[in-house]
Design a protein around this motif. Structure first.
Motif, short mmCIF file in Angstrom:
data_model
loop_
_atom_site.label_atom_id
_atom_site.label_comp_id
_atom_site.label_asym_id
_atom_site.label_seq_id
_atom_site.Cartn_x
_atom_site.Cartn_y
_atom_site.Cartn_z
N PRO A 1 0.84 -1.20 0.00
CA PRO A 1 0.00 0.00 0.00
C PRO A 1 0.87 1.25 0.00
O PRO A 1 1.03 1.92 1.02
CB PRO A 1 -0.81 -0.13 1.28
CG PRO A 1 -0.03 -1.04 2.17
CD PRO A 1 0.92 -1.82 1.32
N ALA A 2 1.46 1.56 -1.16
CA ALA A 2 2.49 2.60 -1.25
C ALA A 2 2.00 3.98 -0.80
O ALA A 2 2.69 4.67 -0.04
CB ALA A 2 3.02 2.67 -2.68
N THR A 3 0.80 4.37 -1.25
CA THR A 3 0.28 5.70 -0.91
C THR A 3 0.10 5.85 0.59
O THR A 3 0.47 6.87 1.18
CB THR A 3 -1.09 5.93 -1.59
OG1 THR A 3 -1.10 5.23 -2.83
CG2 THR A 3 -1.34 7.38 -1.82
N VAL A 4 -0.49 4.82 1.20
CA VAL A 4 -0.74 4.86 2.63
C VAL A 4 0.57 4.99 3.40
O VAL A 4 0.70 5.79 4.33
CB VAL A 4 -1.52 3.59 3.06
CG1 VAL A 4 -1.59 3.49 4.57
CG2 VAL A 4 -2.90 3.60 2.46
N ILE A 5 1.57 4.20 2.99
CA ILE A 5 2.87 4.25 3.66
C ILE A 5 3.48 5.64 3.52
O ILE A 5 4.03 6.20 4.46
CB ILE A 5 3.81 3.16 3.09
CG1 ILE A 5 3.26 1.79 3.49
CG2 ILE A 5 5.23 3.33 3.60
CD1 ILE A 5 4.03 0.62 2.93
N ALA A 6 3.31 6.25 2.31
CA ALA A 6 3.85 7.59 2.09
C ALA A 6 3.23 8.59 3.07
O ALA A 6 3.93 9.43 3.63
CB ALA A 6 3.60 8.02 0.65
N VAL A 7 1.91 8.48 3.29
CA VAL A 7 1.24 9.40 4.22
C VAL A 7 1.78 9.18 5.64
O VAL A 7 2.10 10.14 6.35
CB VAL A 7 -0.29 9.20 4.20
CG1 VAL A 7 -0.96 10.00 5.30
CG2 VAL A 7 -0.86 9.57 2.85
N LEU A 8 1.93 7.91 6.03
CA LEU A 8 2.43 7.61 7.38
C LEU A 8 3.84 8.16 7.57
O LEU A 8 4.17 8.71 8.62
CB LEU A 8 2.40 6.09 7.63
CG LEU A 8 1.02 5.47 7.80
CD1 LEU A 8 1.12 3.97 7.97
CD2 LEU A 8 0.29 6.09 9.01
N VAL A 9 4.66 8.04 6.53
CA VAL A 9 6.02 8.58 6.61
C VAL A 9 5.96 10.09 6.76
O VAL A 9 6.68 10.68 7.57
CB VAL A 9 6.84 8.19 5.36
CG1 VAL A 9 8.17 8.93 5.31
CG2 VAL A 9 7.08 6.69 5.33
N CYS B 1 -7.35 3.07 9.96
CA CYS B 1 -7.67 3.75 8.70
C CYS B 1 -6.66 3.38 7.62
O CYS B 1 -7.03 3.18 6.46
CB CYS B 1 -7.70 5.26 8.88
SG CYS B 1 -9.07 5.80 9.90
N ALA B 2 -5.38 3.29 8.00
CA ALA B 2 -4.34 2.94 7.04
C ALA B 2 -4.66 1.59 6.40
O ALA B 2 -4.56 1.42 5.18
CB ALA B 2 -2.98 2.91 7.72
N VAL B 3 -5.07 0.64 7.23
CA VAL B 3 -5.37 -0.70 6.72
C VAL B 3 -6.62 -0.66 5.82
O VAL B 3 -6.64 -1.26 4.74
CB VAL B 3 -5.55 -1.71 7.87
CG1 VAL B 3 -6.05 -3.04 7.37
CG2 VAL B 3 -4.22 -1.88 8.61
N ILE B 4 -7.64 0.10 6.25
CA ILE B 4 -8.86 0.17 5.44
C ILE B 4 -8.56 0.80 4.08
O ILE B 4 -8.97 0.30 3.04
CB ILE B 4 -9.96 0.97 6.18
CG1 ILE B 4 -10.42 0.19 7.40
CG2 ILE B 4 -11.14 1.26 5.26
CD1 ILE B 4 -11.40 0.95 8.28
N VAL B 5 -7.80 1.91 4.09
CA VAL B 5 -7.49 2.60 2.84
C VAL B 5 -6.60 1.73 1.95
O VAL B 5 -6.81 1.63 0.74
CB VAL B 5 -6.80 3.96 3.11
CG1 VAL B 5 -6.40 4.63 1.81
CG2 VAL B 5 -7.73 4.87 3.90
N GLY B 6 -5.61 1.06 2.55
CA GLY B 6 -4.65 0.30 1.77
C GLY B 6 -5.19 -1.00 1.21
O GLY B 6 -4.66 -1.54 0.24
N SER B 7 -6.26 -1.52 1.80
CA SER B 7 -6.68 -2.86 1.41
C SER B 7 -7.84 -2.87 0.43
O SER B 7 -8.35 -3.92 0.07
CB SER B 7 -7.07 -3.67 2.65
OG SER B 7 -8.19 -3.07 3.26
N SER B 8 -8.27 -1.69 -0.03
CA SER B 8 -9.48 -1.67 -0.84
C SER B 8 -9.39 -0.67 -1.98
O SER B 8 -8.49 0.15 -2.04
CB SER B 8 -10.67 -1.35 0.07
OG SER B 8 -11.82 -1.12 -0.67
N GLU B 9 -10.35 -0.77 -2.89
CA GLU B 9 -10.41 0.15 -4.02
C GLU B 9 -11.72 0.92 -3.97
O GLU B 9 -12.66 0.50 -3.31
CB GLU B 9 -10.36 -0.65 -5.34
CG GLU B 9 -9.00 -0.66 -6.01
CD GLU B 9 -8.57 0.70 -6.51
OE1 GLU B 9 -9.42 1.59 -6.64
OE2 GLU B 9 -7.37 0.87 -6.77
N THR B 10 -11.79 2.01 -4.74
CA THR B 10 -13.01 2.80 -4.77
C THR B 10 -14.00 2.15 -5.73
O THR B 10 -13.95 2.34 -6.94
CB THR B 10 -12.70 4.24 -5.25
OG1 THR B 10 -11.51 4.66 -4.63
CG2 THR B 10 -13.83 5.17 -4.91
#
Lengths: 206, 174
Positions: free
Chosen positions: A147-155, B121-130
């Motif tokens: 999940p590249a985008t999410v990791i970028a936000v966390l960083v 939230c990170a997991v929810i956002v990272g694991s799914s698509e719109t």
């Protein structure tokens, strides 16, 4: 889709009036229309690039090879598509591109799959086939390894260990992905019996 | 480390495809341009479908309806160890990618990277698509107007994903 469109817009107007946000709702029409065209236009270049690359992959036999490789799995998942159809190879590429977080490549390849599935669609050309619904179930579930985008936000907000979310994300995305496939399979049977769909023309004895 | 994989994957795949093409004596320049021709028409074809769905969802967002739904659901969801801050994301996830990412960035800024709500939230956002976006673009590109059960499957899978995210996160992070 007709009802969803209606509900979205009517609810927006009602809630807008209740919440005193009618002006915002009206502005959203213009903004939304504007954004839609921008998204489409920004797709042109990258679409062209990946369609070009994919054409080479097809002519070189790569896509067909991939289709053959994953045949044992796809025979069950896409029972209404001939197992060595190019669409199957492209499904594998599209899912891999999504899994690696390569959104720029995933969308063009995914749209190519849709076009190929449309060619063998046994319904009228405005109605989705089972294979399309299955492919979109896999896509909307959004299987992702990184999940590249999410990791970028966390960083960006100073996380010391942003990769800790990879493991749970992987578990959740796998559960969602597998459930999507199973649910689509169940619907495929149920929907056929319930509605007298044109897909009866090609009777399936599975 | 894991980011390196996603950085190198793309150039590697492109080089691999071109190399196999050359080895197999495919006229790669001609085939590339032939394939690329369709880029324009595909992108233009999806505009009407995008306008329908994105205008609808933008209006819905602007109306404050999502906040109303979130307020309505809060007492129920907090019973399942779900933090209040993560509820808007659960509602937005299937509807709008940009709104979801915006909300997530906001939460991460407000609560910091170590808060449980941020991780959930990170997991929810990272694991799914719109779901709505994917359906309108993909079906739109080939002119499909009757989605049959596709939307229902997408939304059910999203729901299962959220339930799984809550369970997995409370198990790992709490």
């Amino acid at each position: 889709m007709n009802y969803i469109f209606y509900i979205l817009i009517v609810f927006s107007v009602i809630f807008g009036v209740i919440n005193g946000k009618t002006q915002e709702v009206v502005n959203a029409i213009l903004d939304g229309a504007d954004v839609s065209v921008k998204i489409a236009l920004s797709l042109i270049g990258i679409m062209a690039f990946w369609l070009g690359i994919m054409r080479i992959a097809e002519k070189a036999g790569l896509v067909q090879w991939l289709a053959k490789l994953i045949k044992p799995v796809t025979k069950w998942i896409f029972n209404d598509v001939p197992p060595e159809n190019e669409a199957i190879g492209n499904v594998a590429l599209s899912v891999s591109a999504n899994a690696l977080g390569l959104t720029n490549a995933a969308t063009p390849i995914g749209l190519k799959v849709m076009k190929e599935l449309q060619e063998i669609n046994s319904n009228d050309k405005e109605t989705a086939s089972d294979a399309m619904c299955m492919f979109l179930a896999m896509n909307t579930a959004g299987f992702q390894i990184i999940p590249a985008t999410v990791i970028a936000v966390l960083v960006a907000v100073g996380s010391k260990n942003p990769t800790e979310i990879i493991m749970p994300t992987l578990i959740v995305t796998s559960i969602a992905f597998v459930s999507a496939i199973i649910i689509a399979k169940i619907f495929q049977k149920f929907w056929k019996n319930k509605l007298i769909s044109p897909s009866e023309k090609g009777v399936n004895n599975d | 480390m894991i980011n390196i994989l996603s950085l190198y994957a793309l150039p590697f795949i492109i080089v691999l495809i071109l190399t196999i093409g050359i080895v197999k004596k495919v006229p790669i320049y001609e085939e590339f341009t032939e394939g690329a021709k369709d880029g324009f028409s595909v992108a233009i074809n999806i505009i009407p479908y995008l306008v329908a769905i994105i205008v609808g969802i933008s209006m819905f967002r602007a109306s404050g309806a999502m906040d109303s739904i979130a307020t309505f659901l809060t007492p129920l969801l907090t019973k399942f160890t779900i933090p209040v801050d993560s509820i808007p994301i659960m509602i937005t996830r299937s509807l709008s990618g940009s709104a979801t990412l915006g909300l997530f960035t906001e939460i991460a800024h407000k609560l910091g990277p170590d808060a449980y709500a941020t991780k959930l939230c990170a997991v929810i956002v990272g694991s799914s698509e719109t779901t709505f976006y994917v359906l309108s673009v993909y079906f739109g590109s080939i002119g499909i107007k009757k989605f049959r059960y596709a939307l229902l499957v997408g939304l059910l899978a999203d729901f299962i994903g959220i339930v799984a995210a809550v369970l997995v996160c409370s198990w790992i992070f709490l």
